[in-house]
Design an enzyme around this catalytic site. Structure first.
Site, PDB file in Angstrom:
ATOM      1  N   LYS A  86       0.846  -1.191   0.000  1.00 39.67           N
ATOM      2  CA  LYS A  86       0.000   0.000   0.000  1.00 39.67           C
ATOM      3  C   LYS A  86       0.887   1.248   0.000  1.00 39.67           C
ATOM      4  CE  LYS A  86      -4.078  -2.086   0.560  1.00 39.67           C
ATOM      5  NZ  LYS A  86      -5.239  -1.918  -0.339  1.00 39.67           N
TER       6      LYS A  86
ATOM      7  N   LYS B 182     -13.451  -7.653  -7.692  1.00 42.42           N
ATOM      8  CA  LYS B 182     -13.908  -8.004  -6.350  1.00 42.42           C
ATOM      9  C   LYS B 182     -15.398  -8.315  -6.435  1.00 42.42           C
ATOM     10  CE  LYS B 182     -10.496  -5.251  -3.830  1.00 42.42           C
ATOM     11  NZ  LYS B 182     -10.257  -4.030  -3.018  1.00 42.42           N
TER      12      LYS B 182
END
Length: 375
Positions: free
Chosen positions: A166, A265
């Site tokens: 991240k 997703k």
């Protein structure tokens, strides 16, 4: 084959993460979610999991809004008329705008039940063929770079096939440089979670030298146009996540040139059927896809494994082992990773048994909806 669902149980669960997980938009220590159980006239259960967070950081949906949508609208729609196949549900739910994660949780439970009634694994019901899938791991923002390097070293030693780090402004170029210096050959990607704007193009260009597999969602969560402007400026492929909520979003992104990779997703796009449609579109266009993660517990993780068996899921996904996140998961056996691979279960449905004892342990409250009470 008629799918005769007699009742639905919604459970609000809360599970403690083994370690805090930090992204550009916040830190998670616990995960609240809704577990959906649908039960047919023979007592066979299908299971789904809502991936919405307790606060609207990732999208506008939350656990509370999902509960409301399921209770007031989606469960009554499920019971409103006979159902023969789970693929009928997206059209039935279309009267409800957005709320994709709530829709996906209920649709996923019906898919699990449907596959169990057919006596086949969920992956087979979806058209998947893989017997094992490659997986990577997603690592949140750490207190220091040294901490990050230690975490990466641990997961590389465990054989994960891809590392996702991240990033955010102030935790990006120098951090990735240190990671690449320490791990020159590891497949590496960066996930920005919409932390940048087009004004940051030069900073994002600076990541090109590190040979990243992709940079995920650098710009706004609802954007396609600015990503299409940014992609030609970068050697690194852009992967879209939050921007892709439907088949139409994926089509527009590919037409515009907004990305070269798409993260699918299940919850974000509204369910397994829409995920499959996006997969098929990308396969036709020669664009690889992979399955992203939302800190799922075992049921959601099992659904991710099933969808990843489709052929064009060509890149390692975020479906790490249960033990990466939880001291004790809600399925048996727990999801295990060996040398960066998960063996796809071959039992009917999601292929894992739901551990009702653990479900009870984590349940905060529950509610049952009977067909006759809502029809």
């Amino acid at each position: 084959m008629a799918i005769n669902i007699e009742y639905v149980i919604l459970r609000h669960l809360q599970m403690e993460l083994k370690a805090p997980f930090t992204t550009s938009f916040g830190t998670f220590q616990t995960k609240e979610f809704i577990l959906v159980e649908v039960v047919d006239c023979d007592g066979v259960s299908g299971w789904g999991e809502s991936v919405a967070f307790s606060v609207p950081w990732y999208s506008e949906e939350t656990v509370k809004t999902n509960w409301h949508m399921l209770e007031e609208f989606l469960v009554p729609l499920l019971f409103s008329k006979p159902l023969r196949h789970p693929a009928e549900l997206p059209e039935r739910f279309a009267a409800i705008r957005q709320n994709n994660m709530a829709k996906a949780a209920l649709e996923g439970a019906v898919w699990d039940l449907y596959a169990k009634r057919l006596g086949v694994p969920l992956c087979q019901a979806l058209g998947g063929t893989k017997k094992e899938i490659e997986v990577g791991v997603s690592i949140g923002i750490q207190p220091t770079v040294d901490d990050l390097l230690q975490v990466i070293e641990r997961y590389v030693a465990q054989g994960y096939r891809r590392i996702k780090v991240k990033i955010k402004p102030g935790w990006d170029v120098d951090v990735i440089r240190d990671v690449r210096r320490a791990f020159p050959d590891v497949p590496l990607m960066a996930d920005a979670n919409s932390a940048y704007t087009l004004a940051d193009a030069k900073r994002l260009q600076a990541l090109d030298e590190f040979g990243l597999m992709m940079i995920e969602q650098p710009l706004a969560a609802d954007d396609l146009v600015d990503h299409a402007r940014l992609q030609p400026l970068l050697k690194t492929p852009i992967c879209l996540d939050e921007s892709i909520r439907s088949y139409d979003d994926a089509r527009k992104a590919l037409d515009l040139g907004s990305c070269r990779i798409i993260n699918i997703k299940i919850g974000r796009v509204g369910g397994l059927w829409e995920a499959k449609r996006i997969h098929d579109l990308c396969a036709e266009r020669g664009v690889p896809v992979w399955c992203g993660g939302m800190l799922e517990a075992g049921v959601g993780r099992a659904h991710n494994i099933a969808i990843t068996t489709l052929e064009n899921f060509a890149l390692p996904g975020d479906t790490a082992a249960s033990s990466h996140y939880w001291e004790r998961d809600i399925i048996t056996p727990e999801v295990e990773v060996h040398n960066g691979l998960i063996r796809v279960p071959n039992a009917p449905g999601i292929g894992y048994d739901v551990d009702r004892r653990q479900v009870e342990r984590y349940t905060q409250f529950a509610k049952l909806f009977h067909r006759t009470a809502t029809a």
